[in-house]
Scaffold this motif. Structure first.
Motif, PDB file in Angstrom:
ATOM      1  N   SER A   1      16.971 -36.254 -70.455  1.00 14.99           N
ATOM      2  CA  SER A   1      16.962 -35.090 -71.459  1.00 14.99           C
ATOM      3  C   SER A   1      15.817 -35.470 -72.294  1.00 14.99           C
ATOM      4  O   SER A   1      15.252 -36.310 -72.655  1.00 14.99           O
ATOM      5  N   GLY A   2      15.176 -34.108 -72.870  1.00 19.79           N
ATOM      6  CA  GLY A   2      14.260 -34.044 -73.738  1.00 19.79           C
ATOM      7  C   GLY A   2      12.939 -34.179 -72.771  1.00 19.79           C
ATOM      8  O   GLY A   2      11.694 -34.017 -73.949  1.00 19.79           O
ATOM      9  N   ALA A   3      12.639 -34.266 -71.851  1.00 21.33           N
ATOM     10  CA  ALA A   3      11.184 -34.446 -71.039  1.00 21.33           C
ATOM     11  C   ALA A   3      10.416 -33.382 -71.339  1.00 21.33           C
ATOM     12  O   ALA A   3       9.444 -33.463 -71.172  1.00 21.33           O
ATOM     13  N   TYR A   4      11.174 -32.124 -71.242  1.00 19.41           N
ATOM     14  CA  TYR A   4      10.273 -30.754 -71.334  1.00 19.41           C
ATOM     15  C   TYR A   4      10.116 -30.198 -72.713  1.00 19.41           C
ATOM     16  O   TYR A   4       9.629 -29.264 -72.971  1.00 19.41           O
ATOM     17  N   ARG A   5      10.981 -31.056 -73.900  1.00 14.40           N
ATOM     18  CA  ARG A   5      10.620 -30.380 -75.251  1.00 14.40           C
ATOM     19  C   ARG A   5       9.302 -30.248 -75.566  1.00 14.40           C
ATOM     20  O   ARG A   5       9.089 -28.999 -75.943  1.00 14.40           O
ATOM     21  N   ASN A   6       8.510 -31.054 -75.549  1.00 14.77           N
ATOM     22  CA  ASN A   6       7.061 -30.712 -75.970  1.00 14.77           C
ATOM     23  C   ASN A   6       6.398 -29.628 -75.262  1.00 14.77           C
ATOM     24  O   ASN A   6       5.856 -28.648 -75.859  1.00 14.77           O
ATOM     25  N   PHE A   7       6.667 -29.457 -73.880  1.00 17.93           N
ATOM     26  CA  PHE A   7       6.133 -28.557 -73.069  1.00 17.93           C
ATOM     27  C   PHE A   7       6.752 -27.001 -73.579  1.00 17.93           C
ATOM     28  O   PHE A   7       6.103 -26.112 -73.603  1.00 17.93           O
ATOM     29  N   LYS A   8       8.196 -26.721 -73.803  1.00 15.98           N
ATOM     30  CA  LYS A   8       8.790 -26.017 -74.191  1.00 15.98           C
ATOM     31  C   LYS A   8       8.221 -25.481 -75.542  1.00 15.98           C
ATOM     32  O   LYS A   8       8.115 -24.090 -75.664  1.00 15.98           O
ATOM     33  N   ASN A   9       7.955 -26.440 -76.519  1.00 18.00           N
ATOM     34  CA  ASN A   9       7.534 -25.955 -77.654  1.00 18.00           C
ATOM     35  C   ASN A   9       6.099 -25.401 -77.580  1.00 18.00           C
ATOM     36  O   ASN A   9       5.877 -24.493 -78.474  1.00 18.00           O
ATOM     37  N   GLN A  10       5.520 -25.984 -76.805  1.00 15.55           N
ATOM     38  CA  GLN A  10       4.033 -25.552 -76.691  1.00 15.55           C
ATOM     39  C   GLN A  10       3.959 -24.024 -76.015  1.00 15.55           C
ATOM     40  O   GLN A  10       3.225 -23.141 -76.178  1.00 15.55           O
ATOM     41  N   GLU A  11       4.694 -24.076 -74.901  1.00 13.01           N
ATOM     42  CA  GLU A  11       4.392 -23.027 -74.009  1.00 13.01           C
ATOM     43  C   GLU A  11       5.724 -21.917 -73.915  1.00 13.01           C
ATOM     44  O   GLU A  11       5.376 -20.794 -73.241  1.00 13.01           O
ATOM     45  N   GLY A  12       6.590 -22.114 -74.853  1.00 16.10           N
ATOM     46  CA  GLY A  12       7.753 -21.232 -74.965  1.00 16.10           C
ATOM     47  C   GLY A  12       8.603 -20.927 -73.935  1.00 16.10           C
ATOM     48  O   GLY A  12       9.547 -20.395 -73.847  1.00 16.10           O
ATOM     49  N   ARG A  13       8.507 -22.117 -72.989  1.00 19.25           N
ATOM     50  CA  ARG A  13       9.539 -22.173 -71.744  1.00 19.25           C
ATOM     51  C   ARG A  13       9.479 -23.513 -71.240  1.00 19.25           C
ATOM     52  O   ARG A  13       8.738 -24.090 -71.317  1.00 19.25           O
ATOM     53  N   ASN A  14      10.446 -23.700 -70.195  1.00 22.28           N
ATOM     54  CA  ASN A  14      10.590 -24.986 -69.398  1.00 22.28           C
ATOM     55  C   ASN A  14       9.487 -24.676 -68.103  1.00 22.28           C
ATOM     56  O   ASN A  14       9.377 -23.620 -67.779  1.00 22.28           O
ATOM     57  N   PRO A  15       8.841 -25.682 -67.813  1.00 27.19           N
ATOM     58  CA  PRO A  15       8.209 -25.534 -66.550  1.00 27.19           C
ATOM     59  C   PRO A  15       8.784 -25.279 -65.342  1.00 27.19           C
ATOM     60  O   PRO A  15      10.325 -25.772 -65.279  1.00 27.19           O
TER      61      PRO A  15
END
Length: 150
Positions: free
Chosen positions: A16-30
């Protein structure tokens, strides 16, 4: 042995939380695709990754919609498969899709795979949380390179 060590119970915990920073920057999960190529039954690694990482993908998406594509493969085919797959991505003009290999890959093949365009290799014993961090790091580096090229 069961009386001394107990019974093994498989854990299905997700990272859990692995994509949090990415989502905050890109507005979506990878968007990730985990595939096991070929007809053999050696799919444990792909299942572990797909279960361990929080993947939620519709089954009909095409190869062109993904950020990362990973595959588990038999050792003798990894070199051929990776070259072929990366060549197809180039034909589709999708160098932004990252390719990751996993499975029992001979260490002497790692440099060849990296030179071919594979961005990460996860072998047996890879810790899922670290793999998640490595995947996101590779995605973020790729997106930064794309932004700089624009």
């Amino acid at each position: 042995m069961k009386a001394v060590f107990g019974e093994h119970k498989a854990s299905t915990r997700m990272v859990s939380g692995a994509y949090r920073n990415f989502k905050n920057q890109e507005g979506r999960n990878p968007r990730l695709l985990v595939a096991k190529m070929g007809q053999d039954g050696h799919d444990r690694g792909a299942k572990v990754i797909a279960t361990g990482l929080p993947l939620r993908l519709p089954s009909r998406r095409s190869m062109q919609t993904y950020t990362v594509s990973g595959s588990a493969r038999l050792p003798q085919d990894t070199r051929r498969w990776s070259q072929s797959f990366i060549k197809e991505l180039r034909k589709l003009n999708r160098p932004d899709i990252l390719v990751i290999c996993g499975g029992v890959i001979p260490p002497q093949d790692y440099e060849f795979l990296y030179q071919s365009g594979v961005c990460a290799i996860f072998g047996p014993g890879t810790r899922i949380p670290q793999a998640a961090v490595d995947v996101v790091d590779n995605i973020e580096k790729s997106l930064e390179n794309i932004r700089q090229a624009m």
